[in-house]
Design a protein around this motif. Structure first.
Motif, short mmCIF file in Angstrom:
data_model
loop_
_atom_site.label_atom_id
_atom_site.label_comp_id
_atom_site.label_asym_id
_atom_site.label_seq_id
_atom_site.Cartn_x
_atom_site.Cartn_y
_atom_site.Cartn_z
N UNK A 169 -1.28 3.13 -2.49
CA UNK A 169 -2.71 2.95 -2.74
C UNK A 169 -3.50 2.36 -1.58
N UNK A 170 -2.88 2.03 -0.46
CA UNK A 170 -3.61 1.33 0.59
C UNK A 170 -4.75 2.17 1.16
N UNK A 171 -4.65 3.48 1.12
CA UNK A 171 -5.71 4.35 1.64
C UNK A 171 -6.72 4.77 0.57
N UNK A 172 -6.56 4.26 -0.64
CA UNK A 172 -7.47 4.61 -1.73
C UNK A 172 -8.62 3.61 -1.82
N UNK A 187 9.99 -5.11 -3.65
CA UNK A 187 10.22 -3.70 -4.00
C UNK A 187 9.00 -3.11 -4.70
N UNK A 188 8.48 -3.82 -5.69
CA UNK A 188 7.33 -3.30 -6.44
C UNK A 188 6.08 -3.25 -5.56
N UNK A 189 5.87 -4.30 -4.75
CA UNK A 189 4.67 -4.34 -3.93
C UNK A 189 4.70 -3.28 -2.84
N UNK A 190 5.85 -3.00 -2.28
CA UNK A 190 5.96 -1.93 -1.28
C UNK A 190 5.48 -0.60 -1.87
N UNK A 191 5.90 -0.32 -3.10
CA UNK A 191 5.48 0.93 -3.73
C UNK A 191 3.98 1.00 -3.92
N UNK A 223 1.52 -11.96 -2.46
CA UNK A 223 2.67 -11.06 -2.55
C UNK A 223 3.05 -10.44 -1.21
N UNK A 224 2.11 -10.33 -0.26
CA UNK A 224 2.45 -9.77 1.04
C UNK A 224 3.32 -10.72 1.85
#
Length: 579
Positions: free
Chosen positions: A205-208, A196-200, A14-15
């Motif tokens: 959550x990237x820092x979680x 759009x969904x993946x950006x959100x 997805x990235x």
């Protein structure tokens, strides 16, 4: 697909949702070389999935790939081993049984693997994974000294109230954050919606760490005991408590390619895929029949010790191998674990002013994190576990963590064996517990715990373990691997983005990785993919590097078939940043 039907697993990363399977499927080639570049010699370092895929597609496009490999094998071409982590061992020629020390399974969503497998005649069948009825007769969850028997994961709901609540909240959380929406958008090839969904999700959550996602009310909202139970139960192939420290985004990437997917394996060994890349006869851009094996005169070159990289891409790369040979190539594709750039292969620039790798990329390479992983297996005469509680998968919070039983069918000759019992498959701290233990010690420890979990078959297990041949591996101890694969911790996204982007050089007018020189060295391999540990993504990384090489040599895509780099600036594809 109706809105209420379960979404299929995502077959794209997805990235960077490029369809690699479509790009090279149905006879399509990655590009057309100008006449003066036909036959250009390209060094491919590493004969794992990534390197072999790059070599195969470069050959089809008109190059001559020359493949180097550090791993030794008496049966391999030139005494070297094909496959990398596609590491299949048949201990006797008469055995049908195959021990998979690396790539054990892959999701049905892995279209690129399946496509190459079909081309090379590699048979694929459903894998006996946890809760995979009817393929798997039984999954036994052993936690806190109690056993729970299930065919499907929902069976545990009626056996353990804590699991019912934890699993229900887990599914609700995945739906709430939009994971299933992404899968549906991928299936519909609505890449704008995917982005759009993946950006959100990425920005949120990237820092979680994954543990926070499981515990936080804005994530799953579980108690500590529920999170531990869900981890032990193995929801998704990688959602173990071994992975609690990983980035939540890393886990979600894994889930995207497995949720709604079955799992496959190669009954003749996944190493057959590596052999296919090597020996399959194909045609190049001029219609000439050839193979990677023929291009290499039947022999893999030995380990590479150093690379001299010219700052001018047109002057290529000098490769120095352990046999004292030095050769210049138009380009070099480097596919081993990237930490070998610090420990095993010296990369030098021929310019005092321009480095071979820019400082930002080197920073990413030096900060990649690799996970320990251990596997121990028994090869037995026949599947003695049939019709017992061991017939399938055992998941436990004890030392083995995961055990699998596989029947490989009729033997190939007299005295052949058909059964494989994977006594243990572990990661991280669980792998480290047995890292110093001998093979015999490992077998004794795992048999002890499995016999306690499965008392009805305990005596047979002990008897067969004494007679069986055992194999083990700790990937962190393997010199040319030093860990099974890279995983991302919270905050690692910028590093992941940079190693992925290396193949782009400055082909869009500016370096894709700031400060990166436009030379002829291309990094590939599982490390550079967005979701490590999956063969499909390792193969795709090889295709990225192959595109970069072809672009450097002046190739152009066929009409209607743009390559990954041709779409780099398309806003639906450009990797997102979190800096």
């Amino acid at each position: 697909m109706s809105p209420s039907s379960p979404p299929p697993a995502s077959d794209l990363q997805v990235d960077f949702p490029f369809d690699y399977a479509a790009h090279v499927g149905d006879g399509r080639r990655m590009g057309r070389l100008p006449e003066d570049a036909q036959g250009a010699r390209i060094a491919v370092i590493g004969a794992g999935g990534s390197g072999l895929a790059a070599a195969y597609e470069l050959l089809r496009a008109g190059c001559r790939p020359v493949v180097y490999e550090a791993e030794r094998s008496p049966d391999g071409p030139g005494g070297r081993r094909l496959g990398g982590r596609m590491y299949s061992r048949r201990l006797r020629d008469a055995d049908s049984a195959v021990v998979e020390l690396g790539c054990l399974r892959f999701p049905t969503s892995a279209r690129l693997v399946r496509q190459y497998g079909q081309t090379f005649g590699v048979r694929l069948e459903p894998f006996r994974d946890n809760y995979a009825a009817p393929t798997t007769p039984l999954t036994v969850l052993d936690v806190d000294g109690r056993q729970y028997r299930a065919r499907e994961i929902e069976d545990l709901h009626g056996l353990h109230d804590g699991f019912r609540a934890a699993h229900s909240r887990w599914q609700q959380a995945l739906a709430r954050i939009g994971l299933f929406q992404i899968q549906r958008a991928v299936a519909a090839r609505d890449l704008t919606a995917v982005r759009r969904h993946w950006r959100g999700i990425l920005l949120r959550f990237e820092l979680w760490p994954f543990y926070r996602f499981l515990r936080d009310p804005d994530g799953v909202g579980l108690s500590h005991d529920q999170a531990r139970l869900l981890g032990t139960a193995g929801v998704g192939p990688a959602v173990w408590d071994s992975f609690f420290d990983l980035s939540t985004v890393e886990i979600l990437r894994l889930l995207l390619c497995t949720e709604g997917s079955g799992l496959l394996y190669a009954p003749e060994g996944i190493g057959r895929l590596a052999e296919g890349f090597w020996s399959h006869r194909t045609t190049d851009a001029r219609g000439r029949t050839c193979s990677v094996e023929e291009s290499n005169e039947g022999t893999l070159r030995p380990a590479v010790r150093a690379l001299d990289v010219e700052p001018d891409a047109a002057r290529g790369v000098m490769v120095h191998s352990e046999d004292g040979r030095s050769e210049r190539f138009a380009a070099a594709v480097f596919t081993p674990q990237l930490r070998l750039l610090e420990t095993g292969v010296e990369v030098r620039s021929t310019s005092a002013r321009i480095p071979a790798l820019g400082p930002r990329l080197l920073r990413a390479v030096r900060r990649l994190r690799y996970w320990q992983s251990s596997k121990t297996a028994l090869v037995v005469e026949h599947p003695f576990w049939e019709d017992t509680s061991m017939d399938g998968v055992t998941l436990t919070d004890r030392l083995p963590r995961a055990a699998y039983t596989i029947d490989y069918g009729p033997v190939r000759g007299p005295d052949g064996r058909r059964g494989v019992l994977d006594l243990s498959f572990t990661w991280a701290q669980d792998a480290m517990k047995v890292a110093p233990s001998t093979l015999e010690e490992r077998v004794d420890l795992f048999v002890r715990d499995l016999a306690d979990i499965h008392p009805e078959v305990a005596d047979r297990l002990r008897t067969h373990a004494r007679a069986a041949e055992a194999v083990t591996v700790s990937w962190e101890n393997e010199k040319h691997f030093r860990g099974l694969s890279r995983w991302s911790w919270p905050g690692d996204h910028p590093y992941q983005r940079d190693v992925f982007a290396h193949f782009m050089k400055d082909f869009t007018g500016a370096p894709a990785v700031p400060g990166e020189p436009p030379n002829a060295l291309y990094l590939a391999g599982d490390d550079t993919s967005w979701s490590p540990g999956w063969l499909n993504h390792a193969l795709a990384s090889g295709l990225n590097a192959a595109w970069g090489v072809l672009r450097q040599l002046g190739a152009h895509p066929d009409p209607g078939n743009p390559g990954p780099g041709d779409l780099w600036n398309d806003p639906r594809f450009t990797p997102l940043t979190t800096r």
